[in-house]
Design an enzyme around this catalytic site. Structure first.
Site, PDB file in Angstrom:
ATOM      1  N   ARG A  51    -115.925  -8.190 -27.327  1.00 24.14           N
ATOM      2  CA  ARG A  51    -116.801  -7.066 -27.308  1.00 24.14           C
ATOM      3  C   ARG A  51    -118.036  -7.386 -28.131  1.00 24.14           C
ATOM      4  NH1 ARG A  51    -117.677  -1.726 -29.083  1.00 24.14           N
ATOM      5  NH2 ARG A  51    -118.567  -0.407 -27.596  1.00 24.14           N
ATOM      6  N   SER A  59    -113.539   0.125 -16.373  1.00 32.06           N
ATOM      7  CA  SER A  59    -113.434   1.459 -17.075  1.00 32.06           C
ATOM      8  C   SER A  59    -113.788   2.770 -16.257  1.00 32.06           C
ATOM      9  CB  SER A  59    -114.470   1.654 -18.412  1.00 32.06           C
ATOM     10  OG  SER A  59    -114.258   0.673 -19.413  1.00 32.06           O
ATOM     11  N   LYS A  98    -116.468   4.821 -29.720  1.00 24.58           N
ATOM     12  CA  LYS A  98    -117.643   5.152 -28.752  1.00 24.58           C
ATOM     13  C   LYS A  98    -117.829   6.633 -28.541  1.00 24.58           C
ATOM     14  CE  LYS A  98    -118.054   3.195 -24.753  1.00 24.58           C
ATOM     15  NZ  LYS A  98    -117.773   2.702 -23.506  1.00 24.58           N
TER      16      LYS A  98
END
Length: 218
Positions: free
Chosen positions: A45, A114, A143
């Site tokens: 990521r 997701s 997040k």
């Protein structure tokens, strides 16, 4: 369904990289420590690297994960996933439409999506997802825009689909066991591995917890 059963075994301990936790170490070194500790899937990521740097990192980690027989998933970037010949890609609700991603990567690559609701989960499955990432299941600082998903909602998603589900968001060695009854295939973690001083030890501890808590749900 055999594909999904085999994949579920690889989703038991899913590590997501975060360059913010390197503290002078290289991402390669940290990733290898995680793999040595028992990580079963690795997601690259990257939000701040340019394409050339991202691609170089992806190709380097692909060689590393291949040696450990662990799939490498690239987050968000279809271009990097394809050019690095990663094992798969993970996309969010606001990224490229899932059906289009599936068409672009073909049938053999892994597609993770997701989701936060049963409706999103069913749409993702219909679009060709191989697994779902569901969260945040616990409060998380990684997040800040992630909506919480309750344990009950997590269970409902797991019951609604025929593909593996991975829980993510604020999961630690201390609270992972609380997800035992949810029927997830495994957990995805970031800081619980990469923010630790001894990454290999942290991964090993989490792997043991995962085998005890989720191994029977595969």
């Amino acid at each position: 369904m055999n594909k999904h059963k085999d994949l579920a075994e690889k989703l038991l301990l899913y590590a997501v990289t975060d360059r913010g936790w390197l503290n002078g170490r290289t991402l390669y070194t940290c990733a290898e420590e995680a793999l040595k500790g028992g990580v079963t899937c690795l997601q690259l990521r990257e939000k701040d690297l340019n394409d050339a740097e991202f691609l170089n990192e992806a190709r380097t980690l692909k060689e590393l994960t291949a040696r450990y027989h662990v799939p490498l998933i690239v987050n968000d970037s279809l271009k990097i996933a394809l050019e690095a010949n990663a094992d798969g890609i993970h996309v969010g609700q606001d990224d490229m439409e899932a059906g289009e991603v599936r068409r672009r990567i073909g049938a053999d690559k892994i597609l993770g999506i997701s989701v936060r609701t049963v409706a999103q989960a069913l749409r993702a499955q219909e679009a060709g997802a191989d697994y779902l990432g569901v969260g945040a299941v616990f409060p998380t600082s990684t997040k800040t825009d992630a909506a919480d998903v309750s344990l009950e909602e997590l269970k409902e998603i797991c019951q609604a689909v025929q593909i593996p589900v991975v829980a993510i968001g604020g999961i630690t060695a201390e609270n992972a066991g609380l997800l035992r009854q949810s029927k997830i295939a495994g957990i995805a973690v970031i800081s619980a591995i990469f923010a630790q001083a001894d990454i290999q030890l942290a991964a090993s501890r989490l792997r043991n917890i995962c085998e005890e808590s989720f191994g029977t749900h595969k």
